[in-house]
Design an enzyme around this catalytic site. Structure first.
Site, PDB file in Angstrom:
ATOM      1  N   TYR A 198       7.192  12.113 -47.635  1.00 24.51           N
ATOM      2  CA  TYR A 198       6.539  13.095 -46.759  1.00 24.51           C
ATOM      3  C   TYR A 198       6.336  14.449 -47.435  1.00 24.51           C
ATOM      4  O   TYR A 198       6.802  14.677 -48.538  1.00 24.51           O
ATOM      5  CB  TYR A 198       7.235  13.231 -45.415  1.00 24.51           C
ATOM      6  N   GLU A 199       5.568  15.306 -46.766  1.00 20.74           N
ATOM      7  CA  GLU A 199       5.126  16.607 -47.302  1.00 20.74           C
ATOM      8  C   GLU A 199       4.285  16.438 -48.567  1.00 20.74           C
ATOM      9  O   GLU A 199       4.303  17.267 -49.463  1.00 20.74           O
ATOM     10  CB  GLU A 199       6.326  17.535 -47.586  1.00 20.74           C
ATOM     11  N   GLY A 200       3.516  15.365 -48.609  1.00 21.72           N
ATOM     12  CA  GLY A 200       2.709  15.059 -49.788  1.00 21.72           C
ATOM     13  C   GLY A 200       3.496  14.172 -50.714  1.00 21.72           C
ATOM     14  O   GLY A 200       4.488  14.607 -51.290  1.00 21.72           O
TER      15      GLY A 200
END
Length: 621
Positions: free
Chosen positions: A441-443
């Protein structure tokens, strides 16, 4: 050690001996603080983590979250620590005092939260509220700040970050959530968001959702995206809560780990009445959201560090207590006494590998946030540009390298336990499950690698990257003056030179039209750069530690060149043992881990493009 979460001695070494974060108190904004106050805060963070946060880790994992009649219920064991967490102000340490915050340097916020992030399922709730509040503080109108910030900073209201959609994950520009303009200047939001961490909970009376959406009529792609404040309950003019907003929690995702974190699917505006307020300017949603995303990426890197730290310390304790096998000198003697497995070479290899990685990642995390603090407070414009540039370049390293290596540390810790580590009887398997998501997550970490080579290396025509290389070279030059670590300097300098050379190789490949060379090797390059940066951090630490050890030895009449006498001192003196451990950890990493970059360099320079040349049909028959 008094705890198995974090090495408090190492934390204070990095903050106050290596980075000298206490010098931040010279800035006008921080004159009310001191090193003594910083240390008191960290001591309280440790106490709160040990007594309140860690005890909920296992129970929350087993209980998980429940969705009942449209309301998410988090594990019951979270309610008490959340209330105490907010009452103590842990959720607003760096927020401005005028909105209920404490105004502390960001590095101290990161250091304190390192104690809490091992239990990310718990930490995500106040952390997301803090991030959403900061977004409103920077981009909101004065009315929005007064309306939302006091109760968000107090923890009375929570927050989220609503980006991802079923058909627009990493490709955010493809989102379909719409914002319909209303005559009064507000908007009505309609669409579905998924994978929303903390999307709903029963810890706070209201939740403020920053939601990415496209105003009807605006262009496709990221340039047409705006961002909106969408509260769970509308807020009346007097600050009281009004009607429940028109969105529903469709489900909680069933996940591999962090079961106490409610990862939700949210349907906005099924009845056409989902109220939203524009945050910032129209069509600047991605620019605004990137602030929160970058903060979240740093927080995710911190999750990697804390997961590695707690896994390593648990494994260390286990290897000191677990008796198995005889010493290497008596392995042929069946009558030889059993020894703790820490005596076995392969176990020591794993422990020192974990230790050096944890130490370097912690230093990297703190160094980057210190750069941010200096940039936000110095009046020297060249220093602002330099520090912000270094922070920009290091952000994808923090997010990707620290989360991937953090996971590998949990994996290695499990190996130290043997079969017991694979069983839920011990906590390592949960550490490992909870940490895995951090690389996604978060890229995803592949996206971080593309950001590094596609944007960060070339920012300001490469000057940001050059600033970072300059800082590295400066550390090596200083360490060369120290006879105790001088022999490590050539290895680190060669690695720094190779890093610079690889960036030029990528640039020349792109110029020659060979774009797939840097793109296809972005992730190996990021991991290579992470190892070089880690070696830099460890050399810096070894330089400081060896000087401290020499001073300590001198006070006790011990010659550091006399290995026998020094070993005796290390056995009886905790400070000597700590400093010697820093030197040994640096030496191990630089001599054993750093050389791995040579294989990466050879592979990249081969210009092999098998990954693109193989047909999709050829991966399996």
């Amino acid at each position: 050690m008094a705890n198995l979460i974090l090495d408090e001695r190492d934390q204070k070494f990095v903050l106050f001996e290596m980075l000298q974060a206490q010098k931040l108190c010279d800035f006008p904004k921080f004159t009310e603080f001191s090193q003594d106050m910083f240390e008191m805060i960290l001591n309280e963070a440790q106490k709160f983590a040990v007594e309140e946060v860690f005890p909920t880790l296992e129970e929350s994992d087993k209980q998980g979250c429940k969705l009942v009649d449209g309301q998410v219920h988090v594990p019951e064991c979270f309610h008490r620590p959340y209330k105490l967490f907010c009452e103590a102000g842990w959720n607003c340490m760096s927020a401005p005092p005028e909105f209920g915050g404490q105004g502390l340097p960001f590095i101290m916020r990161i250091a304190a939260h390192e104690w809490f992030m091992h239990n990310f399922a718990f930490s995500s709730y106040p952390g997301l509220g803090e991030g959403a509040a900061h977004l409103i503080h920077v981009y909101g109108t004065e009315e929005q700040k007064q309306k939302y910030l006091p109760k968000m900073n107090s923890g009375q209201w929570g927050g989220t970050m609503c980006l991802t959609e079923p058909n627009a994950g990493t490709d955010v520009g493809n989102l379909s959530t719409r914002a319909i303009r209303q005559p009064d200047g507000t908007f009505r939001i309609k669409g579905t968001k998924m994978f929303i961490t903390g999307g709903d909970q029963d810890l706070t009376e209201n939740i403020i959702h920053p939601v990415l959406a496209r105003i009807e009529g605006d262009p496709a792609g990221t340039k047409g995206i705006s961002i909106f404040i969408v509260p769970k309950y509308l807020v009346n003019s007097d600050g009281s809560l009004g009607r429940r907003n028109d969105f529903e929690i469709a489900k909680i995702e069933e996940k591999m780990g962090i079961h106490g974190s409610s990862t939700c699917v949210i349907n906005f505006g099924d009845n056409g009445e989902c109220y939203g307020e524009l945050l910032g300017n129209e069509r600047e949603g991605m620019k605004i959201m990137f602030q929160m995303m970058n903060e979240a990426r740093v927080a995710t890197g911190l999750q990697g560090v804390t997961s590695a730290s707690i896994a390593y310390l648990h494994a260390l304790q286990y290897t000191k207590e677990r008796l198995q096998g005889s010493s290497l000198m008596e392995f042929k003697n069946p009558e030889a006494p059993r020894v703790p497995i820490i005596e076995h070479p392969d176990v020591r290899r794993m422990l020192l590998w974990m230790k050096s990685n944890v130490d370097s990642m912690r230093a990297l995390m703190y160094y980057a946030t210190l750069c941010g603090d200096i940039a936000m407070n110095t009046k020297d414009e060249s220093e602002v540009d330099k520090r912000l540039g270094i922070f920009e370049v290091l952000t994808p390293i923090i997010k990707a390298y620290c989360t991937d290596v953090g996971f590998r540390v949990t994996e290695t810790a499990m190996q130290c336990y043997g079969g017991y580590g694979y069983c839920s009887e011990y906590p390592i398997e949960q550490f490992m499950r909870d940490e895995k998501i951090a690389s996604i997550y978060e890229g995803t970490n592949g996206i971080q690698a593309l950001d590094l080579i596609g944007r960060k290396l070339g920012m300001k025509k490469g000057t940001y990257f050059m600033h970072l290389l300059g800082e590295m070279n400066s550390t090596v030059a200083q360490a060369r003056e120290n006879l105790q670590v001088k022999d490590l300097c050539d290895d680190v300098q060669a690695a720094i030179n190779s890093l610079a050379e690889m960036s030029l190789f990528f640039a020349s490949s792109a110029k020659a039209g060979k774009f797939l060379i840097p793109v296809g090797n972005a992730y190996p390059f990021l991991m290579m750069m992470g190892k070089v940066v880690s070696a830099w951090m460890l050399l810096w630490q070894a330089d400081v530690a060896s000087q401290k050890l020499s001073s300590l030895s001198g006070e006790r009449g011990v010659d550091t060149a006399d290995r026998g006498a020094l070993n005796a001192l290390v056995k009886e003196n905790k400070e000597a043992a700590f400093y010697d451990g820093k030197i040994k950890g640096a030496r191990y990493f630089i001599k054993n881990v750093l050389p791995e970059i040579e294989g990466t360099i050879k592979a990249i320079k081969s210009e092999d493009l098998s990954i693109m040349e193989i047909a999709a049909e050829s991966f399996a028959s």
